[in-house]
Write a protein that holds these residues in place. Structure first.
Motif, PDB file in Angstrom:
ATOM      1  N   ASN A 176       0.813  -1.218   0.000  1.00 37.56           N
ATOM      2  CA  ASN A 176       0.000   0.000   0.000  1.00 37.56           C
ATOM      3  C   ASN A 176       0.845   1.266   0.000  1.00 37.56           C
ATOM      4  OD1 ASN A 176      -2.240  -1.698   0.154  1.00 37.56           O
ATOM      5  ND2 ASN A 176      -2.257  -1.668   2.397  1.00 37.56           N
ATOM      6  N   ASP A 177       1.990   1.235   0.690  1.00 39.69           N
ATOM      7  CA  ASP A 177       2.800   2.452   0.782  1.00 39.69           C
ATOM      8  C   ASP A 177       3.561   2.770  -0.504  1.00 39.69           C
ATOM      9  OD1 ASP A 177       4.696   0.453   0.901  1.00 39.69           O
ATOM     10  OD2 ASP A 177       5.590   1.090   2.799  1.00 39.69           O
ATOM     11  N   GLU A 178       3.439   1.894  -1.514  1.00 47.53           N
ATOM     12  CA  GLU A 178       4.118   2.142  -2.786  1.00 47.53           C
ATOM     13  C   GLU A 178       3.126   2.335  -3.929  1.00 47.53           C
ATOM     14  OE1 GLU A 178       7.946   0.335  -5.257  1.00 47.53           O
ATOM     15  OE2 GLU A 178       7.288  -0.602  -3.391  1.00 47.53           O
ATOM     16  N   GLN A 179       1.847   2.194  -3.655  1.00 49.55           N
ATOM     17  CA  GLN A 179       0.840   2.389  -4.685  1.00 49.55           C
ATOM     18  C   GLN A 179       0.940   3.815  -5.237  1.00 49.55           C
ATOM     19  OE1 GLN A 179      -1.326   0.247  -6.081  1.00 49.55           O
ATOM     20  NE2 GLN A 179      -0.643  -1.471  -4.808  1.00 49.55           N
ATOM     21  N   GLY A 191      12.779   2.986   2.750  1.00 55.53           N
ATOM     22  CA  GLY A 191      11.952   2.734   3.923  1.00 55.53           C
ATOM     23  C   GLY A 191      10.631   2.072   3.597  1.00 55.53           C
ATOM     24  N   LEU A 192      10.355   1.835   2.316  1.00 58.69           N
ATOM     25  CA  LEU A 192       9.100   1.211   1.921  1.00 58.69           C
ATOM     26  C   LEU A 192       9.056  -0.260   2.325  1.00 58.69           C
ATOM     27  CD1 LEU A 192       8.734   2.726  -1.667  1.00 58.69           C
ATOM     28  CD2 LEU A 192       7.405   3.343   0.365  1.00 58.69           C
ATOM     29  N   THR A 193       7.845  -0.754   2.481  1.00 59.70           N
ATOM     30  CA  THR A 193       7.631  -2.152   2.897  1.00 59.70           C
ATOM     31  C   THR A 193       8.359  -3.136   1.985  1.00 59.70           C
ATOM     32  OG1 THR A 193       5.455  -1.610   3.802  1.00 59.70           O
ATOM     33  CG2 THR A 193       5.864  -3.929   3.251  1.00 59.70           C
ATOM     34  N   ARG A 194       8.310  -2.894   0.688  1.00 58.40           N
ATOM     35  CA  ARG A 194       8.903  -3.833  -0.273  1.00 58.40           C
ATOM     36  C   ARG A 194      10.369  -4.124   0.020  1.00 58.40           C
ATOM     37  NH1 ARG A 194      11.314  -2.819  -5.548  1.00 58.40           N
ATOM     38  NH2 ARG A 194      10.576  -0.656  -5.513  1.00 58.40           N
ATOM     39  N   LYS A 211      -1.996  -5.437   7.489  1.00 59.11           N
ATOM     40  CA  LYS A 211      -2.719  -4.866   6.346  1.00 59.11           C
ATOM     41  C   LYS A 211      -1.804  -3.974   5.492  1.00 59.11           C
ATOM     42  CE  LYS A 211      -7.377  -5.067   8.301  1.00 59.11           C
ATOM     43  NZ  LYS A 211      -7.005  -6.054   9.346  1.00 59.11           N
ATOM     44  N   LEU A 212      -0.668  -4.546   5.114  1.00 63.15           N
ATOM     45  CA  LEU A 212       0.344  -3.797   4.371  1.00 63.15           C
ATOM     46  C   LEU A 212       0.194  -3.927   2.862  1.00 63.15           C
ATOM     47  CD1 LEU A 212       3.468  -4.712   6.538  1.00 63.15           C
ATOM     48  CD2 LEU A 212       2.104  -2.608   6.626  1.00 63.15           C
ATOM     49  N   ALA A 213      -0.497  -4.979   2.402  1.00 62.89           N
ATOM     50  CA  ALA A 213      -0.658  -5.201   0.957  1.00 62.89           C
ATOM     51  C   ALA A 213      -1.917  -6.014   0.710  1.00 62.89           C
ATOM     52  CB  ALA A 213       0.562  -5.923   0.393  1.00 62.89           C
TER      53      ALA A 213
END
Length: 373
Positions: A176-179, A191-194, A211-213
């Protein structure tokens, strides 16, 4: 074994070389009398489709994808990027003209191939291969005059729209943080989840817990590992409301951990996030623009060295087939002894092995460039 007189280093054929002071590589030699034999390309229509899509990608320009949209090793033979694109476009021009005229494709005529293309014979870099040959007989036994041709396939799987005991592992969309971020933006923000999670971390369920992706489809562990390895999967998805529907998924972005050639697939720490697609997709630096590909006319290889879009003829026992280099994989970093042949649609390795049991592991490889008029 081919007569050595049929192979001449390009320095003896300077008329073909338009690039000054380019160092030669002895594994590539211009072949003046190519042994083509009988043409057995399975589908010239699908070959044209891959050629056109790859030429369209090359037309995006070197600035779009530096190091991949390039002449590659053919530069030493006068094969600039424009000539590579002309080669691909010629394939489609011939195929479409013959189809319109209702005549057999001239691409299946060995004399036509010899007449219209300069042929660069590719010998395997065996010294390079030996660095990975421990406990790998296929690498250890590469002949002097043939490359290793491994096979990959489009994975067929059965999945579920929700998590079940039989399908407890998801293919996830980009976190979600990279969408909405471009590939360059996503790669720059460490720092992104990926970038934080290994495959083993993802398998613990952390993406669901926090709920990260978005989980797009749920699979068995076997089908998950196979999908991560093959890169494209076609899933029959069962749901309570919609019955069964089919959906393609293709790799989108990974966690930046390199593929380790000496590890089994279950041990790999690299993890891919996926994206829904309408067809089988080959190379593209990001999911926003990838090359649609077809089985039996597509190969994957070392794009950084060979350059995307090379027309490659594979020959064994006097039979030759045309393919387009339109894909790659983690095993092809600095790999000048191998290609991966897109072999079709299969449910599992047993299904695949039964089909390719008698298919050879080593082929003569030739890179074709349209002759300059």
């Amino acid at each position: 074994m081919m007569k050595l007189s049929a192979l001449l280093p390009f320095t003896l054929l300077v008329a073909f070389n338009t690039v000054a002071n380019v160092a030669t590589n002895p594994i590539y030699q211009l072949e003046v009398e190519p042994a083509i034999g009988k043409m057995v390309t399975p589908s010239t229509t699908e070959l044209c489709n891959v050629a056109k899509s790859t030429a369209d990608y090359l037309a995006l320009g070197e600035d779009y994808d530096p190091g991949i949209i390039t002449a590659g090793m053919t530069a030493q033979f006068g094969g600039d990027l424009e000539r590579v694109k002309r080669t691909l476009n010629f394939i489609c021009q011939v195929q479409q003209a013959d189809e319109l005229a209702g005549v057999p494709s001239r691409l299946m005529d060995a004399e036509f191939i010899a007449q219209h293309f300069d042929v660069i014979r590719w010998m395997p870099d065996k010294k390079q291969a030996q660095g990975f040959a421990k406990n790998k007989p296929l690498l250890k036994n590469i002949p002097d005059d043939k490359i290793l041709l491994t096979k990959y396939y489009i994975k067929l799987a059965k999945g579920s729209a929700k998590k079940t005991a039989e399908t407890p592992y998801a293919l996830y969309a980009l976190p979600n943080d990279e969408q909405g971020l471009t590939l360059e933006q996503g790669d720059a923000d460490r720092g992104l989840t990926r970038h934080k999670l290994t495959k083993q971390d993802v398998l613990t369920g952390i993406l669901d817990k926090d709920k990260l992706a978005e989980p797009m489809v749920w699979l068995s562990r076997y089908d998950l590992e196979d999908s991560l390895m093959q890169g494209t999967v076609k899933v029959d998805i069962a749901s309570d409301s919609n019955g069964v529907r089919s959906q393609f998924f293709n790799v989108h972005r990974n966690n930046g951990i390199g593929y380790q050639r000496n590890l089994k697939k279950e041990q790999q720490r690299r993890y891919w996030y996926f994206k829904k697609t309408d067809s089988v997709m080959g190379y593209g630096k990001d999911a926003s623009y990838k090359i649609p590909v077809y089985p039996l006319v597509t190969v994957a290889g070392d794009l950084a060295h060979l350059g995307l879009g090379k027309l490659i003829m594979l020959t064994h026992n006097g039979e030759s087939r045309l393919t387009v280099l339109a894909d790659t994989g983690g095993a092809f970093e600095n790999n000048q002894y191998q290609l991966d042949y897109l072999g079709g649609y299969f449910k599992n390795w047993d299904d695949y092995i039964n089909t390719y049991r008698t298919f050879p592991d080593y082929f003569e490889a030739r890179i074709l460039l349209l002759k300059d008029k």
